[in-house]
Design a protein around this motif. Structure first.
Motif, PDB file in Angstrom:
ATOM      1  N   VAL A  48     -10.504   0.820   9.078  1.00  0.00           N
ATOM      2  CA  VAL A  48      -9.768   2.053   9.337  1.00  0.00           C
ATOM      3  C   VAL A  48      -9.827   2.366  10.827  1.00  0.00           C
ATOM      4  CG1 VAL A  48     -10.253   3.003   7.044  1.00  0.00           C
ATOM      5  CG2 VAL A  48     -11.805   3.498   8.939  1.00  0.00           C
ATOM      6  N   THR A  49      -9.049   3.343  11.242  1.00  0.00           N
ATOM      7  CA  THR A  49      -9.121   3.858  12.606  1.00  0.00           C
ATOM      8  C   THR A  49      -9.671   5.275  12.551  1.00  0.00           C
ATOM      9  OG1 THR A  49      -7.232   2.516  13.310  1.00  0.00           O
ATOM     10  CG2 THR A  49      -7.825   4.386  14.696  1.00  0.00           C
ATOM     11  N   VAL A  50     -10.789   5.506  13.224  1.00  0.00           N
ATOM     12  CA  VAL A  50     -11.437   6.820  13.229  1.00  0.00           C
ATOM     13  C   VAL A  50     -11.566   7.298  14.670  1.00  0.00           C
ATOM     14  CG1 VAL A  50     -13.518   8.113  12.634  1.00  0.00           C
ATOM     15  CG2 VAL A  50     -12.720   6.278  11.129  1.00  0.00           C
ATOM     16  N   ALA A  82     -17.808  10.913   4.508  1.00  0.00           N
ATOM     17  CA  ALA A  82     -17.574   9.644   5.195  1.00  0.00           C
ATOM     18  C   ALA A  82     -16.244   9.674   5.932  1.00  0.00           C
ATOM     19  CB  ALA A  82     -17.601   8.488   4.201  1.00  0.00           C
ATOM     20  N   ALA A  83     -16.293   9.428   7.228  1.00  0.00           N
ATOM     21  CA  ALA A  83     -15.069   9.429   8.032  1.00  0.00           C
ATOM     22  C   ALA A  83     -14.136   8.307   7.613  1.00  0.00           C
ATOM     23  CB  ALA A  83     -15.419   9.295   9.506  1.00  0.00           C
ATOM     24  N   SER A  84     -14.697   7.208   7.101  1.00  0.00           N
ATOM     25  CA  SER A  84     -13.873   6.057   6.734  1.00  0.00           C
ATOM     26  C   SER A  84     -12.933   6.352   5.580  1.00  0.00           C
ATOM     27  CB  SER A  84     -14.770   4.869   6.364  1.00  0.00           C
ATOM     28  OG  SER A  84     -15.622   5.212   5.282  1.00  0.00           O
ATOM     29  N   GLY A  89      -3.622   7.637   8.080  1.00  0.00           N
ATOM     30  CA  GLY A  89      -2.948   6.390   8.401  1.00  0.00           C
ATOM     31  C   GLY A  89      -3.298   5.267   7.436  1.00  0.00           C
ATOM     32  N   ASP A  90      -2.725   4.107   7.704  1.00  0.00           N
ATOM     33  CA  ASP A  90      -2.925   2.950   6.846  1.00  0.00           C
ATOM     34  C   ASP A  90      -4.330   2.378   7.013  1.00  0.00           C
ATOM     35  OD1 ASP A  90      -0.346   3.317   6.109  1.00  0.00           O
ATOM     36  OD2 ASP A  90       0.387   1.382   6.816  1.00  0.00           O
ATOM     37  N   VAL A  91      -4.751   1.653   5.979  1.00  0.00           N
ATOM     38  CA  VAL A  91      -6.035   0.960   6.027  1.00  0.00           C
ATOM     39  C   VAL A  91      -5.788  -0.522   5.774  1.00  0.00           C
ATOM     40  CG1 VAL A  91      -7.290   2.980   5.213  1.00  0.00           C
ATOM     41  CG2 VAL A  91      -6.504   1.267   3.558  1.00  0.00           C
ATOM     42  N   CYS A  92      -6.807  -1.321   6.092  1.00  0.00           N
ATOM     43  CA  CYS A  92      -6.761  -2.756   5.829  1.00  0.00           C
ATOM     44  C   CYS A  92      -8.040  -3.120   5.084  1.00  0.00           C
ATOM     45  CB  CYS A  92      -6.650  -3.540   7.131  1.00  0.00           C
ATOM     46  SG  CYS A  92      -6.631  -5.335   6.911  1.00  0.00           S
ATOM     47  N   GLY A 121      -2.175  -0.842   3.306  1.00  0.00           N
ATOM     48  CA  GLY A 121      -1.394   0.244   2.726  1.00  0.00           C
ATOM     49  C   GLY A 121      -1.947   1.608   3.080  1.00  0.00           C
ATOM     50  N   ARG A 122      -1.236   2.626   2.613  1.00  0.00           N
ATOM     51  CA  ARG A 122      -1.632   4.016   2.853  1.00  0.00           C
ATOM     52  C   ARG A 122      -2.464   4.501   1.661  1.00  0.00           C
ATOM     53  NH1 ARG A 122       0.741   7.752   6.219  1.00  0.00           N
ATOM     54  NH2 ARG A 122       1.015   5.853   7.469  1.00  0.00           N
ATOM     55  N   PRO A 123      -3.728   4.832   1.874  1.00  0.00           N
ATOM     56  CA  PRO A 123      -4.566   5.265   0.757  1.00  0.00           C
ATOM     57  C   PRO A 123      -4.229   6.682   0.314  1.00  0.00           C
ATOM     58  CG  PRO A 123      -5.792   5.444   2.788  1.00  0.00           C
ATOM     59  CD  PRO A 123      -4.469   4.815   3.146  1.00  0.00           C
TER      60      PRO A 123
END
Length: 223
Positions: A48-50, A82-84, A89-92, A121-123
Motif C-alpha cells: 500500500v501507499t501510506v 493499522a495504517a495499511s 487508493g489501490d493496493v497490490c 485493485g481497490r479494497p
C-alpha cells in the motif's frame, strides 16, 4: 475454499496492469492457476501507499470464489488502527510459493521454481456483519482447516478492534517456473559443478500443547 471454478471466469484478466513485460513465457492465463497459488500459500504480502511512501506487510489472507466482488474476493484483516488497512487508493497483494531451488553451474543462471500471483485493485472495508464473520472464519481456516469450528465466537470488543477488507480477484496475474537449470553450453561441457533442483516443501511438525492446556477439556489437536 468458498466456491468452485464453475462460478468464476475461466481465464485471468488481461488488463494493462496484469500484462507481464518480462519472461512472458512464464505467465499463466487460467484462473485455476490463480486458485492453485492462493490455495497453496499460507501468507501474502500487502503493498500500500501510506503518507506518500510505499509499505509492504506480510499478513494472513483468505479467498472466496463466490464472494461479492468481481470474480471472487480476497480477504485481509488487521487492527482498525493499522495504517495499511485504512490507506486510500489501490493496493497490490502478492502471493508466492517456492517449489524448488534451481542450482545452475553459474551464479547468473541460479533460479527458483515457484508459483506466484499478483492481485491489484481497490479494497473495500467489509461492514456487513455476516460477511465479516464469514471472512474471519475463512482466514482462520486458511491457516488451519476447520479451526474456526472449535473456537468461541468473537466478542463485540474484538470485532470493534478488527478491520476486514476485501479486494476483488478480477485483476490478477500468475507467473510460474518449473524444471531444471538452463546453463550455457560451455559450462555444461566444462563439468565439475553439480547442477539440478533441490525440492522445497512445507513441513508441519507435531502439535506442541500450551503449558496451561487442560487435557481433559481440550478439543482434539490439529493435524
Amino acid at each position: 475454499m468458498g466456491g468452485d471454478l464453475a462460478t468464476t471466469a475461466t481465464s485471468l484478466s488481461s488488463t494493462e496492469r496484469t500484462t507481464l513485460r518480462r519472461n512472458r513465457a512464464r505467465a499463466e492465463s487460467a484462473r485455476s492457476d490463480l486458485v492453485d497459488v492462493l490455495g497453496a500459500a499460507r501468507i501474502c504480502h500487502l503493498g500500500v501507499t501510506v503518507h506518500g511512501a510505499p509499505l509492504v506487510l506480510p499478513t494472513p489472507f483468505a479467498y472466496d470464489l463466490d464472494g461479492p466482488d468481481r470474480d471472487g474476493t480476497l480477504y485481509l484483516h488487521g487492527s482498525v488502527a493499522a495504517a495499511s488497512l485504512g490507506a486510500e487508493g489501490d493496493v497490490c497483494v502478492t502471493v508466492t510459493v517456492v517449489d524448488g531451488l534451481v542450482l545452475a553451474r553459474s551464479a547468473f543462471h541460479y533460479s527458483m521454481n515457484y508459483r506466484s500471483a499478483v492481485v491489484r485493485g481497490r479494497p473495500r472495508v467489509v461492514v456487513d456483519a455476516a460477511e465479516r464473520d464469514a471472512a474471519l472464519a475463512l482466514i482462520v481456516d486458511k491457516v488451519v482447516p476447520a479451526r474456526s469450528a472449535v473456537l468461541r465466537p468473537n466478542t463485540r470488543k474484538e470485532l470493534s478492534a478488527t478491520r476486514v477488507v476485501a479486494v476483488p480477484l478480477y485483476e490478477a496475474s500468475v507467473k510460474t517456473r518449473a524444471g531444471g537449470p538452463v546453463d550455457d553450453d560451455v559450462d555444461i561441457a566444462a563439468g565439475g559443478v553439480w547442477a539440478g533442483v533441490l525440492p522445497v516443501t512445507e513441513h508441519i511438525g507435531a502439535p506442541v500443547p500450551a503449558s496451561d492446556l487442560d487435557p481433559d477439556g481440550a478439543s482434539r489437536a490439529p493435524t
